[in-house]
Scaffold this active site. Structure first.
Site, PDB file in Angstrom:
ATOM      1  CG  ASN A   1      -2.031   0.939   1.217  1.00  0.00           C
ATOM      2  OD1 ASN A   1      -1.874   2.084   0.793  1.00  0.00           O
ATOM      3  ND2 ASN A   1      -3.195   0.491   1.635  1.00  0.00           N
TER       4      ASN A   1
ATOM      5  CG  HIS B   1      -8.976  -2.689 -10.505  1.00  0.00           C
ATOM      6  ND1 HIS B   1      -8.821  -2.657 -11.872  1.00  0.00           N
ATOM      7  CD2 HIS B   1      -8.451  -3.866 -10.099  1.00  0.00           C
ATOM      8  CE1 HIS B   1      -8.203  -3.758 -12.268  1.00  0.00           C
ATOM      9  NE2 HIS B   1      -7.978  -4.512 -11.206  1.00  0.00           N
TER      10      HIS B   1
ATOM     11  CG  HIS C   1      -8.871  -3.092  -4.353  1.00  0.00           C
ATOM     12  ND1 HIS C   1      -9.901  -2.292  -4.820  1.00  0.00           N
ATOM     13  CD2 HIS C   1      -8.441  -2.491  -3.209  1.00  0.00           C
ATOM     14  CE1 HIS C   1     -10.074  -1.257  -4.010  1.00  0.00           C
ATOM     15  NE2 HIS C   1      -9.211  -1.355  -3.019  1.00  0.00           N
TER      16      HIS C   1
ATOM     17  CG  HIS D   1     -17.459 -11.422  10.681  1.00  0.00           C
ATOM     18  ND1 HIS D   1     -18.495 -12.022  11.348  1.00  0.00           N
ATOM     19  CD2 HIS D   1     -16.369 -11.570  11.465  1.00  0.00           C
ATOM     20  CE1 HIS D   1     -18.050 -12.506  12.495  1.00  0.00           C
ATOM     21  NE2 HIS D   1     -16.772 -12.258  12.588  1.00  0.00           N
TER      22      HIS D   1
ATOM     23  CG  PHE E   1     -27.841   6.479   8.349  1.00  0.00           C
ATOM     24  CD1 PHE E   1     -26.713   7.204   8.004  1.00  0.00           C
ATOM     25  CD2 PHE E   1     -28.872   6.370   7.425  1.00  0.00           C
ATOM     26  CE1 PHE E   1     -26.622   7.816   6.765  1.00  0.00           C
ATOM     27  CE2 PHE E   1     -28.781   6.975   6.179  1.00  0.00           C
ATOM     28  CZ  PHE E   1     -27.655   7.705   5.845  1.00  0.00           C
TER      29      PHE E   1
ATOM     30  CB  VAL F   1     -26.296   7.584  13.596  1.00  0.00           C
ATOM     31  CG1 VAL F   1     -25.534   7.663  12.268  1.00  0.00           C
ATOM     32  CG2 VAL F   1     -27.772   7.290  13.308  1.00  0.00           C
TER      33      VAL F   1
HETATM   34  O1  LIG Z   1     -34.982   7.707  14.464  1.00  0.00           O
HETATM   35  P1  LIG Z   1     -34.554   8.181  13.102  1.00  0.00           P
HETATM   36  O2  LIG Z   1     -33.990   9.580  13.121  1.00  0.00           O
HETATM   37  O3  LIG Z   1     -35.610   7.991  12.045  1.00  0.00           O
HETATM   38  O4  LIG Z   1     -33.348   7.195  12.684  1.00  0.00           O
HETATM   39  C1  LIG Z   1     -31.980   7.412  12.882  1.00  0.00           C
HETATM   40  O5  LIG Z   1     -31.591   7.234  14.243  1.00  0.00           O
HETATM   41  C2  LIG Z   1     -31.791   5.927  14.784  1.00  0.00           C
HETATM   42  C3  LIG Z   1     -31.243   5.897  16.192  1.00  0.00           C
HETATM   43  O6  LIG Z   1     -29.858   6.171  16.233  1.00  0.00           O
HETATM   44  C4  LIG Z   1     -31.142   4.851  13.905  1.00  0.00           C
HETATM   45  O7  LIG Z   1     -31.521   3.580  14.370  1.00  0.00           O
HETATM   46  C5  LIG Z   1     -31.545   4.996  12.433  1.00  0.00           C
HETATM   47  O8  LIG Z   1     -30.833   4.075  11.644  1.00  0.00           O
HETATM   48  C6  LIG Z   1     -31.263   6.424  11.987  1.00  0.00           C
HETATM   49  O9  LIG Z   1     -31.637   6.602  10.634  1.00  0.00           O
HETATM   50  O1  LIG Z   2      -7.594   2.168   2.248  1.00  0.00           O
HETATM   51  P1  LIG Z   2      -8.675   2.972   1.554  1.00  0.00           P
HETATM   52  O2  LIG Z   2      -9.518   2.115   0.648  1.00  0.00           O
HETATM   53  O3  LIG Z   2      -8.160   4.213   0.890  1.00  0.00           O
HETATM   54  O4  LIG Z   2      -9.610   3.498   2.759  1.00  0.00           O
HETATM   55  C1  LIG Z   2     -10.762   2.849   3.237  1.00  0.00           C
HETATM   56  O5  LIG Z   2     -10.448   1.715   4.030  1.00  0.00           O
HETATM   57  C2  LIG Z   2      -9.696   1.957   5.221  1.00  0.00           C
HETATM   58  C3  LIG Z   2      -9.565   0.649   5.979  1.00  0.00           C
HETATM   59  O6  LIG Z   2     -10.805   0.108   6.368  1.00  0.00           O
HETATM   60  C4  LIG Z   2     -10.355   3.034   6.083  1.00  0.00           C
HETATM   61  O7  LIG Z   2      -9.491   3.381   7.134  1.00  0.00           O
HETATM   62  C5  LIG Z   2     -10.686   4.286   5.269  1.00  0.00           C
HETATM   63  O8  LIG Z   2     -11.394   5.207   6.079  1.00  0.00           O
HETATM   64  C6  LIG Z   2     -11.514   3.879   4.052  1.00  0.00           C
HETATM   65  O9  LIG Z   2     -11.820   5.006   3.268  1.00  0.00           O
END
Ligand SMILES: O=P(O)(O)O[C@H]1O[C@H](CO)[C@@H](O)[C@H](O)[C@H]1O
Ligand SMILES: O=P(O)(O)O[C@H]1O[C@H](CO)[C@@H](O)[C@H](O)[C@H]1O
Lengths: 351, 351
Positions: free
Chosen positions: B77, B164, B166, B301, B315, B317
């Site tokens: 890399n 690509h 990879h 996984h 999301f 989040v």
């Molecule tokens: O409740 P919302 O704003 O519709 O949904 C958002 O917050 C939730 C709680 O973090 C998440 O589970 C959802 O994936 C996200 O889209």
């Molecule tokens: O190495 P890449 O493809 O540029 O980067 C991607 O994979 C990495 C490894 O999971 C992450 O840290 C980066 O945030 C993601 O954009």
């Protein structure tokens, strides 16, 4: 051996709140980016939108009509992930197929009647109202539920499905993974060192200064030494405080003030209404109210997704999901986020 | 009390590989979505792009020229998160400011000389070549490093910065958080029950059938009972196998076959080149090669981000980051992903 320089040399840092490590590889910021670019946030959000279920006077999915609220407004989530009365899956399970009952409540809390403001754009007195409502909810819901999670998803890039300024409150009859882990870590530290982990941490950071982003006599906002997200922030009171409802009137006002300053800095950074997920962690409630929770210290986590600009975020993907979280700049490199108070021009640029 | 129905009633499920819980709230799928919509993947990726640093014959960022490779191609890399020679931060640290040396290597492995193919579109013999190269890398790099993480980020939505086909290989002088946790969990199960956790799990799932997505005489692909991501998959051999390089020639061919079928099902699901992050977990290597690792079972996984369609993702989040992971449909609801072999028409639609 070359002399160790954290800005040049990759290393691991320990997160004492999660008992895990993070890989810091600052030199990765130099790599070119040809990957996904996010849409910048919507530029003109109308102050009132007749179709937005969060606006005053509008009808929600379940037919209920919002009052003409003038400050904060709390209602039950129309599509709750947690309901108070879910039946129990029953015991007698194979160790690899274990399930448990999950009960709780989900609420939505609007911060303001206008859709075109955010916390940093609101008046300090208006932010105090938000904090007072948080206090009230933790106190009320915390009587029965062991965990009351207050969180805000801000910005479409953080999965927020509605631009109206709001947060959510999900309370559960169980201690979720993250607070359970944080509880164990803080307890262990307290037993070993005789003082709360985060109080000692705040003291150290206030002296070192190199990761402090905003501070006041009552509060401290710091990029934690073990930050995962590029602009992650830890916000905590300087005094030993267990829960939001233990804050004094002065500390609530101080909190409104430091939140406004911190979030204005965020908005300044890439000149955009800065997206993030944030949430409060305080000592557990419900049955835990009777226990000694001196090892806890109230704090808020801010997790923003952006890395390089308003449209290039940090992807926590392959290596991060399968192996370990990795960051591309050091926490020390982000402490000097500038602060420019909102001018009408900046305000127009950011809303 | 109503009778418990996992499709109707929220509940918690236990993830025995991570010793944590996940909140399953299937009824949430009913909520309307007005949030962020992703760009569908690029439609026409050219087979050869003179500016793409991964194509045969092209020059990379560091000035090196790729050979005219005809099968797989591995190189270091150009912007590695791990390098072999980083200095040590030194000992004698405050318990809240702990760091450690991180050393390793990062490699990139192209699957095929063409940019417009993906694993499911490649010939079986070509996928076998990819697997053989994985085996070789684990064997070679695993001599010195305790952990060799093979992972693929597929699709711009998963932070992949180059279309690509990879994957990457990041090897480290430490056991990262995720495999360290998995190691502890598998070891504990083995000590208590006298058999490898994932072997017992595969046996149970092969009997129950309700979460199996693809199977063969040697391999099993299942939506784990504790899946976090909507279409998450666990792929594992039926025989007790510690590492990729312990697979027989037949098992490698069987793997190519089941991977093609699984990934074709993914592509069928939303009729799009399905994004995901995937990676292999096998028994640790380097100094661990001399230890007894009978508690381990090799597995991959797959973590795909999509929830509702090719453009609406899940999301993870606020609640998920601050409290606990939450899913909006049950793992049992996703087992019936249909399989249509690639026709020229489908192929054109998907590339
Ligand atoms: O409740 P919302 O704003 O519709 O949904 C958002 O917050 C939730 C709680 O973090 C998440 O589970 C959802 O994936 C996200 O889209
Ligand atoms: O190495 P890449 O493809 O540029 O980067 C991607 O994979 C990495 C490894 O999971 C992450 O840290 C980066 O945030 C993601 O954009």
């Amino acid at each position: 051996d070359a002399r160790f320089d954290p800005k040049e040399h990759q290393h691991l840092r320990y997160n004492p709140l999660r008992d895990s490590w993070i890989l810091v590889s600052a030199h990765r910021m130099k790599r070119p980016w040809a990957g996904q670019v996010e849409k910048p946030p919507e530029e003109q959000i109308p102050r009132y939108d007749p179709r937005n279920p969060l606006c005053p006077g509008n009808t929600r999915a379940n037919g209920e009509v919002n009052p003409d609220y003038e400050s904060t407004f709390v209602f039950d989530n129309d599509f709750p992930a947690l309901q108070p009365d879910a039946p129990d899956p029953g015991a007698d399970q194979h160790p690899l197929f274990q399930s448990k009952a999950a009960r709780g409540v989900c609420k939505v809390m609007c911060f303001h009647p206008w859709s075109d403001v955010t916390l940093p754009l609101m008046k300090k007195e208006e932010v105090v109202k938000v904090i007072e409502k948080w206090v009230e909810l933790v106190e009320e819901i915390g009587i029965t539920y062991p965990w009351v999670q207050i969180f805000e998803n801000k910005g479409a890039v953080m999965g927020c499905s509605n631009p109206h300024p709001h947060c959510q409150v999900w309370a559960s009859n169980f201690l979720p993974n993250e607070p359970a882990l944080s509880d164990r870590c803080q307890r262990k530290y307290y037993e070993k060192h005789g003082e709360p982990l985060l109080l000692e941490y705040a003291k150290q950071e206030a002296e070192k200064k190199e990761r402090v982003v905003v501070e006041s006599s009552d509060w401290l906002a710091v990029v934690p030494y073990w930050a995962t997200w590029p602009y992650q922030m830890l916000l905590l009171p300087r005094r030993h405080v267990l829960r939001l409802n233990d804050l004094t009137t002065e500390e609530r006002e101080g909190l409104a003030d430091i939140m406004k300053r911190l979030l204005t800095k965020y908005d300044n950074l890439f000149e955009v209404s800065f997206p993030y997920s944030m949430g409060w962690h305080g000592a557990p409630t419900g049955p835990h109210l009777k226990e000694n929770n001196s090892h806890w210290q109230l704090h808020a986590h801010y997790y923003p997704p952006l890395l390089r600009s308003a449209t290039v975020k940090k992807f926590m993907v392959g290596y991060e999901m399968l192996a370990q979280e990795q960051r591309d700049l050091t926490p020390e490199q982000v402490n000097n986020i500038t602060y420019t108070p909102y001018t009408t021009k900046l305000r127009t640029a950011l809303v």
